[in-house]
Design a protein around this motif. Structure first.
Motif, PDB file in Angstrom:
ATOM      1  N   PHE A 157      26.786  65.911  44.036  1.00  0.00           N
ATOM      2  CA  PHE A 157      27.451  65.434  42.819  1.00  0.00           C
ATOM      3  C   PHE A 157      28.840  64.924  43.195  1.00  0.00           C
ATOM      4  CE2 PHE A 157      29.758  67.136  38.813  1.00  0.00           C
ATOM      5  CZ  PHE A 157      29.722  65.890  38.198  1.00  0.00           C
ATOM      6  N   VAL A 158      29.074  63.645  42.971  1.00  0.00           N
ATOM      7  CA  VAL A 158      30.379  63.029  43.180  1.00  0.00           C
ATOM      8  C   VAL A 158      30.970  62.720  41.812  1.00  0.00           C
ATOM      9  CG1 VAL A 158      31.626  61.038  44.092  1.00  0.00           C
ATOM     10  CG2 VAL A 158      29.712  61.998  45.389  1.00  0.00           C
ATOM     11  N   VAL A 159      32.159  63.257  41.531  1.00  0.00           N
ATOM     12  CA  VAL A 159      32.801  62.987  40.250  1.00  0.00           C
ATOM     13  C   VAL A 159      34.272  62.681  40.489  1.00  0.00           C
ATOM     14  CG1 VAL A 159      33.147  65.468  39.826  1.00  0.00           C
ATOM     15  CG2 VAL A 159      33.257  63.849  37.908  1.00  0.00           C
ATOM     16  N   ALA A 160      34.751  61.622  39.847  1.00  0.00           N
ATOM     17  CA  ALA A 160      36.147  61.195  39.981  1.00  0.00           C
ATOM     18  C   ALA A 160      36.740  60.986  38.596  1.00  0.00           C
ATOM     19  CB  ALA A 160      36.250  59.903  40.792  1.00  0.00           C
ATOM     20  N   THR A 161      37.985  61.431  38.429  1.00  0.00           N
ATOM     21  CA  THR A 161      38.721  61.286  37.173  1.00  0.00           C
ATOM     22  C   THR A 161      40.145  60.856  37.497  1.00  0.00           C
ATOM     23  OG1 THR A 161      39.616  63.537  37.135  1.00  0.00           O
ATOM     24  CG2 THR A 161      37.408  63.217  36.202  1.00  0.00           C
ATOM     25  N   PHE A 162      40.907  60.512  36.470  1.00  0.00           N
ATOM     26  CA  PHE A 162      42.339  60.337  36.682  1.00  0.00           C
ATOM     27  C   PHE A 162      42.946  61.656  37.136  1.00  0.00           C
ATOM     28  CE2 PHE A 162      42.874  56.608  33.482  1.00  0.00           C
ATOM     29  CZ  PHE A 162      42.468  55.718  34.466  1.00  0.00           C
ATOM     30  N   GLY A 163      43.869  61.557  38.088  1.00  0.00           N
ATOM     31  CA  GLY A 163      44.558  62.727  38.594  1.00  0.00           C
ATOM     32  C   GLY A 163      45.718  63.128  37.705  1.00  0.00           C
ATOM     33  N   PRO A 164      46.422  64.207  38.081  1.00  0.00           N
ATOM     34  CA  PRO A 164      47.495  64.750  37.231  1.00  0.00           C
ATOM     35  C   PRO A 164      48.649  63.788  37.005  1.00  0.00           C
ATOM     36  CG  PRO A 164      47.469  65.808  39.389  1.00  0.00           C
ATOM     37  CD  PRO A 164      46.204  65.012  39.290  1.00  0.00           C
ATOM     38  N   ASP A 165      48.827  62.812  37.885  1.00  0.00           N
ATOM     39  CA  ASP A 165      49.872  61.810  37.701  1.00  0.00           C
ATOM     40  C   ASP A 165      49.307  60.465  37.260  1.00  0.00           C
ATOM     41  OD1 ASP A 165      51.929  63.575  38.465  1.00  0.00           O
ATOM     42  OD2 ASP A 165      51.495  63.202  40.586  1.00  0.00           O
ATOM     43  N   GLY A 166      48.044  60.458  36.852  1.00  0.00           N
ATOM     44  CA  GLY A 166      47.415  59.223  36.403  1.00  0.00           C
ATOM     45  C   GLY A 166      47.731  58.911  34.961  1.00  0.00           C
ATOM     46  N   PRO A 167      47.161  57.824  34.448  1.00  0.00           N
ATOM     47  CA  PRO A 167      47.395  57.440  33.049  1.00  0.00           C
ATOM     48  C   PRO A 167      46.865  58.501  32.083  1.00  0.00           C
ATOM     49  CG  PRO A 167      46.398  55.638  34.302  1.00  0.00           C
ATOM     50  CD  PRO A 167      46.317  56.856  35.160  1.00  0.00           C
ATOM     51  N   THR A 168      47.364  58.484  30.873  1.00  0.00           N
ATOM     52  CA  THR A 168      46.904  59.408  29.845  1.00  0.00           C
ATOM     53  C   THR A 168      45.910  58.772  28.888  1.00  0.00           C
ATOM     54  OG1 THR A 168      48.793  58.884  28.440  1.00  0.00           O
ATOM     55  CG2 THR A 168      49.025  60.766  29.938  1.00  0.00           C
ATOM     56  N   THR A 169      45.717  57.465  29.000  1.00  0.00           N
ATOM     57  CA  THR A 169      44.699  56.771  28.215  1.00  0.00           C
ATOM     58  C   THR A 169      44.022  55.744  29.122  1.00  0.00           C
ATOM     59  OG1 THR A 169      46.190  55.012  27.447  1.00  0.00           O
ATOM     60  CG2 THR A 169      46.022  56.992  26.068  1.00  0.00           C
ATOM     61  N   CYS A 170      42.849  55.304  28.692  1.00  0.00           N
ATOM     62  CA  CYS A 170      42.142  54.236  29.407  1.00  0.00           C
ATOM     63  C   CYS A 170      41.310  53.467  28.397  1.00  0.00           C
ATOM     64  CB  CYS A 170      41.248  54.828  30.498  1.00  0.00           C
ATOM     65  SG  CYS A 170      40.422  53.585  31.529  1.00  0.00           S
ATOM     66  N   SER A 171      41.395  52.157  28.433  1.00  0.00           N
ATOM     67  CA  SER A 171      40.659  51.292  27.507  1.00  0.00           C
ATOM     68  C   SER A 171      40.904  51.670  26.048  1.00  0.00           C
ATOM     69  CB  SER A 171      39.152  51.329  27.809  1.00  0.00           C
ATOM     70  OG  SER A 171      38.893  50.778  29.078  1.00  0.00           O
ATOM     71  N   GLY A 172      42.126  52.134  25.777  1.00  0.00           N
ATOM     72  CA  GLY A 172      42.488  52.473  24.419  1.00  0.00           C
ATOM     73  C   GLY A 172      42.026  53.840  23.957  1.00  0.00           C
ATOM     74  N   LEU A 173      41.445  54.635  24.864  1.00  0.00           N
ATOM     75  CA  LEU A 173      40.931  55.950  24.505  1.00  0.00           C
ATOM     76  C   LEU A 173      41.706  57.051  25.225  1.00  0.00           C
ATOM     77  CD1 LEU A 173      37.081  55.310  24.719  1.00  0.00           C
ATOM     78  CD2 LEU A 173      38.517  55.345  22.663  1.00  0.00           C
ATOM     79  N   PRO A 174      41.832  58.223  24.600  1.00  0.00           N
ATOM     80  CA  PRO A 174      42.461  59.349  25.288  1.00  0.00           C
ATOM     81  C   PRO A 174      41.565  59.862  26.408  1.00  0.00           C
ATOM     82  CG  PRO A 174      41.521  60.075  23.203  1.00  0.00           C
ATOM     83  CD  PRO A 174      41.376  58.582  23.236  1.00  0.00           C
ATOM     84  N   ILE A 175      42.172  60.438  27.425  1.00  0.00           N
ATOM     85  CA  ILE A 175      41.418  61.023  28.537  1.00  0.00           C
ATOM     86  C   ILE A 175      42.020  62.388  28.865  1.00  0.00           C
ATOM     87  CG2 ILE A 175      40.707  58.780  29.466  1.00  0.00           C
ATOM     88  CD1 ILE A 175      43.315  60.790  31.344  1.00  0.00           C
ATOM     89  N   VAL A 176      41.346  63.105  29.746  1.00  0.00           N
ATOM     90  CA  VAL A 176      41.847  64.362  30.290  1.00  0.00           C
ATOM     91  C   VAL A 176      42.042  64.178  31.792  1.00  0.00           C
ATOM     92  CG1 VAL A 176      41.453  66.838  30.574  1.00  0.00           C
ATOM     93  CG2 VAL A 176      40.572  65.669  28.547  1.00  0.00           C
ATOM     94  N   ARG A 177      43.210  64.576  32.294  1.00  0.00           N
ATOM     95  CA  ARG A 177      43.507  64.433  33.721  1.00  0.00           C
ATOM     96  C   ARG A 177      43.233  65.755  34.435  1.00  0.00           C
ATOM     97  NH1 ARG A 177      49.504  61.907  33.333  1.00  0.00           N
ATOM     98  NH2 ARG A 177      49.794  63.869  32.198  1.00  0.00           N
ATOM     99  N   TYR A 178      42.827  65.663  35.696  1.00  0.00           N
ATOM    100  CA  TYR A 178      42.440  66.856  36.447  1.00  0.00           C
ATOM    101  C   TYR A 178      43.050  66.862  37.845  1.00  0.00           C
ATOM    102  CZ  TYR A 178      38.676  67.440  32.988  1.00  0.00           C
ATOM    103  OH  TYR A 178      37.964  67.600  31.827  1.00  0.00           O
ATOM    104  N   THR A 179      43.405  68.047  38.309  1.00  0.00           N
ATOM    105  CA  THR A 179      43.632  68.273  39.735  1.00  0.00           C
ATOM    106  C   THR A 179      42.270  68.531  40.381  1.00  0.00           C
ATOM    107  OG1 THR A 179      43.827  70.670  39.530  1.00  0.00           O
ATOM    108  CG2 THR A 179      45.856  69.369  39.202  1.00  0.00           C
TER     109      THR A 179
END
Length: 220
Positions: A157-179
């Protein structure tokens, strides 16, 4: 989990049809480099796929594929059983046209990862930038249920997300950032085999920090 989006009051699609309509609208009428996540070579993803050691004859699925070139690169490397799903038919049609004759080894389906059951189990499940859109606990639970249905025992399983210093939104939607540690903790029972990260340069020159992990499912 790192701080949830500071833009929690943004509108977000609440059901399957709303999600499908939203992402179809994101892709419809745009060039591939009109979306922030576009990469001509998905180096982070390919590196973790290589690290898994999965055989090119084994089935691989890319969820929320959009216009990603991961399928192209896997097919060019000799993978013979690749599936890509997305909510946008427009995005998948673009991929189909792009891969040409190699498309005989590629299955493309309009499907929602929160309610996914292809009737198959894959040796490797790849997700770049879907999981971080799941801001509600029930959505994350649905995702994990789909993952359990779709991944073989002992699968990768490969999963990638915005990191802790990444954006807080993407494509106009809220996201959750992860270490890395927070992302691993989202999938109890899975074993960590590798971590990676990158500062992705968008087509218009801004940076997006990504966090990624390579996990292995329990054997049974």
């Amino acid at each position: 989990m790192s701080d949830q989006s500071s833009a929690e009051d943004l509108w977000r699609p609440e059901d399957a049809q709303a999600r499908r309509d939203y992402w179809e609208n994101v892709h419809d009428g745009k060039d591939v480099d009109g979306v922030s996540w576009w990469q001509s070579v998905p180096g982070l993803s390919l590196g973790l796929v290589d690290e898994s050691g999965v055989d090119p004859s084994d089935p691989v699925i890319d969820v929320g594929a959009g216009w990603s070139t991961l399928a192209d690169h896997l097919l060019e490397r000799g993978y013979t059983d690749v599936t890509a799903i997305d909510l946008s038919r427009t995005a998948l049609d673009t991929v189909r046209e792009r891969v040409g004759d190699l498309g005989r080894h590629l299955t493309l389906d309009v499907a929602d990862v929160l309610d996914l059951d292809t009737g198959r189990r894959y040796a490797l499940w790849h997700d770049r930038a879907v999981y971080h859109f799941l801001t509600e606990q029930d959505e994350r639970d649905d995702y994990r249920a789909s993952l359990q249905r779709g991944l073989r025992p002992g699968g990768w399983f490969v999963v990638a997300t915005f990191g802790p210093d990444g954006p807080t939104t993407c494509s106009g939607l809220p996201i959750v950032r992860y270490t890395h540690d927070e992302l691993v903790a989202e999938f109890p029972g899975y074993t960590l085999h590798g971590t990676a990260g990158e500062d992705h340069l968008t087509p218009w020159g801004t940076n997006q920090q990504f966090t990624a992990v390579l996990l292995r499912a329990p054997d049974a």
